[in-house]
Design an enzyme around this catalytic site. Structure first.
Site, PDB file in Angstrom:
ATOM      1  N   ASP A 143       0.833  -1.203   0.000  1.00  0.00           N
ATOM      2  CA  ASP A 143       0.000   0.000   0.000  1.00  0.00           C
ATOM      3  C   ASP A 143       0.874   1.262   0.000  1.00  0.00           C
ATOM      4  O   ASP A 143       1.986   1.247   0.533  1.00  0.00           O
ATOM      5  CB  ASP A 143      -0.893  -0.024   1.244  1.00  0.00           C
ATOM      6  CG  ASP A 143      -2.058   0.957   1.115  1.00  0.00           C
ATOM      7  OD1 ASP A 143      -2.298   1.465   0.001  1.00  0.00           O
ATOM      8  OD2 ASP A 143      -2.710   1.220   2.135  1.00  0.00           O
ATOM      9  N   HIS A 199       2.370   3.435  -9.010  1.00  0.00           N
ATOM     10  CA  HIS A 199       2.325   1.979  -9.207  1.00  0.00           C
ATOM     11  C   HIS A 199       3.560   1.507  -9.986  1.00  0.00           C
ATOM     12  O   HIS A 199       4.107   0.454  -9.709  1.00  0.00           O
ATOM     13  CB  HIS A 199       1.045   1.572  -9.934  1.00  0.00           C
ATOM     14  CG  HIS A 199      -0.205   1.894  -9.160  1.00  0.00           C
ATOM     15  ND1 HIS A 199      -0.355   1.564  -7.837  1.00  0.00           N
ATOM     16  CD2 HIS A 199      -1.360   2.519  -9.518  1.00  0.00           C
ATOM     17  CE1 HIS A 199      -1.549   1.966  -7.414  1.00  0.00           C
ATOM     18  NE2 HIS A 199      -2.173   2.559  -8.414  1.00  0.00           N
ATOM     19  N   ASN A 235     -10.600  -3.446  -6.297  1.00  0.00           N
ATOM     20  CA  ASN A 235      -9.862  -2.383  -7.003  1.00  0.00           C
ATOM     21  C   ASN A 235     -10.464  -2.023  -8.366  1.00  0.00           C
ATOM     22  O   ASN A 235     -10.107  -0.992  -8.957  1.00  0.00           O
ATOM     23  CB  ASN A 235      -8.376  -2.749  -7.166  1.00  0.00           C
ATOM     24  CG  ASN A 235      -7.582  -2.637  -5.879  1.00  0.00           C
ATOM     25  OD1 ASN A 235      -6.589  -3.329  -5.692  1.00  0.00           O
ATOM     26  ND2 ASN A 235      -8.004  -1.754  -4.971  1.00  0.00           N
TER      27      ASN A 235
HETATM   28  C1  FPP Z   1      -2.006   0.179  -3.148  1.00  0.00           C
HETATM   29  O1  FPP Z   1      -1.587   1.500  -3.180  1.00  0.00           O
HETATM   30  C2  FPP Z   1      -1.447  -0.503  -4.280  1.00  0.00           C
HETATM   31  C3  FPP Z   1      -2.177  -1.081  -5.253  1.00  0.00           C
HETATM   32  C4  FPP Z   1      -3.648  -1.131  -5.254  1.00  0.00           C
HETATM   33  C5  FPP Z   1      -1.530  -1.701  -6.395  1.00  0.00           C
HETATM   34  C6  FPP Z   1      -0.221  -2.364  -6.127  1.00  0.00           C
HETATM   35  C7  FPP Z   1       0.368  -2.732  -7.403  1.00  0.00           C
HETATM   36  C8  FPP Z   1       1.662  -2.665  -7.731  1.00  0.00           C
HETATM   37  C9  FPP Z   1       2.752  -2.302  -6.819  1.00  0.00           C
HETATM   38  C10 FPP Z   1       2.059  -2.985  -9.117  1.00  0.00           C
HETATM   39  C11 FPP Z   1       1.311  -4.168  -9.655  1.00  0.00           C
HETATM   40  C12 FPP Z   1       1.909  -4.686 -10.807  1.00  0.00           C
HETATM   41  C13 FPP Z   1       2.586  -5.847 -10.949  1.00  0.00           C
HETATM   42  C14 FPP Z   1       3.361  -6.009 -12.122  1.00  0.00           C
HETATM   43  C15 FPP Z   1       2.626  -6.939  -9.997  1.00  0.00           C
HETATM   44  P1  FPP Z   1      -2.680   2.647  -3.298  1.00  0.00           P
HETATM   45  O2  FPP Z   1      -2.862   2.946  -4.729  1.00  0.00           O
HETATM   46  O3  FPP Z   1      -3.923   2.227  -2.589  1.00  0.00           O
HETATM   47  O4  FPP Z   1      -1.939   3.807  -2.565  1.00  0.00           O
HETATM   48  P2  FPP Z   1      -2.580   4.927  -1.641  1.00  0.00           P
HETATM   49  O5  FPP Z   1      -3.182   4.222  -0.445  1.00  0.00           O
HETATM   50  O6  FPP Z   1      -1.397   5.750  -1.271  1.00  0.00           O
HETATM   51  O7  FPP Z   1      -3.577   5.649  -2.486  1.00  0.00           O
END
Ligand code: FPP
Length: 232
Positions: free
Chosen positions: A16, A33, A64
């Site tokens: 996260d 990301h 998501n």
């Molecule tokens: C949460 O951060 C993260 C996600 C929903 C996506 C995680 C995905 C990746 C790191 C890349 C995926 C790709 C591959 C190739 C495996 P958030 O967006 O909820 O962050 P925030 O809480 O700061 O808004």
């Protein structure tokens, strides 16, 4: 399970904080990301170099899909690119790459890449990287129950685990959530019954080898009792 060295056999991450990492830099969320994928590479190398056999990452939950369309398509492209680019490295390093999740919302092309990734890497014997994509812990349990019902089977806990998408994986010893929130967000609900939980304020793109080692050191000191009375 803990080895003689105190290392876990299986570590899992709720990655996260990508969005906030990007926002702090006035960048679009999808660049957060993208940076998250750089961290995946870095941390996966550290995990497998230390001899930990299983690494599981929560990349996209069943919930998501509610995110803005361009963020969702950005995440789907990141997964496609990852599968295309990284397979040779996984084959060379003996890492089995599994993508688990419902796959219902994925294109046929992406589903084919996912199958291909596993087919090409499945003989690896150094480690296992599992990416949970379009994954939800509840959906996993409900689908497993339905399979048991269809087969007319009454099962015990261990047999039930064999119906989950993680059938080929041991339960995670450690689950780490980065990004400062203290929740499980529908991750591996059945599988993490006895996992040790670590919550880090670090945003996933900033998660470092040093912090990984601190968590591993804390884990090595843990007295895991699994409901018993332990050593002390
Ligand atoms: C949460 O951060 C993260 C996600 C929903 C996506 C995680 C995905 C990746 C790191 C890349 C995926 C790709 C591959 C190739 C495996 P958030 O967006 O909820 O962050 P925030 O809480 O700061 O808004």
């Amino acid at each position: 399970m803990r080895s003689d060295t105190g290392l876990p056999n299986h570590i899992a991450f709720i990655m996260d904080g990508n969005g906030r990492w990007a926002k702090k830099r006035l960048l679009p969320r999808k660049l957060g990301h993208r940076e998250g994928v750089v961290t995946i590479d870095r941390i996966a190398d550290c995990v497998f170099d230390r001899g930990i056999k299983y690494l599981t990452l929560f990349a996209f939950s069943t919930e998501n899909w509610k995110r803005p369309a361009d963020e969702v398509s950005g995440l789907l492209s990141l997964l496609s690119n990852y599968l295309v680019k990284k397979i040779p490295k996984f084959v060379k390093n003996g890492i089995v790459l599994r993508i688990i999740g419902s796959a219902r919302g994925l294109s046929d092309e992406l589903k084919e890449l996912i199958r291909d990734a596993y087919e090409k890497t499945k003989r690896g014997d150094k480690g296992n990287l599992t990416v949970c994509f379009d994954y939800g812990g509840r959906a996993d349990i409900v689908e497993a129950v339905n399979k048991c019902v269809e087969e007319g089977k009454k099962v015990n806990e261990e047999e039930f685990a064999g119906y989950l998408q993680t059938a080929d994986l041991p339960d995670p010893d450690i689950v780490v959530r980065t990004g400062g929130e203290h929740r499980i967000s529908n991750f591996l609900l059945y599988q993490m019954a006895y996992s040790e939980l670590y919550f880090s304020d670090t945003l996933w793109p900033d998660f470092s080898e040093k912090e990984l080692d601190e968590i591993l050191a804390a884990y090595a000191r843990t007295d895991r009792r699994f409901g018993g009375i332990g050593k002390n």
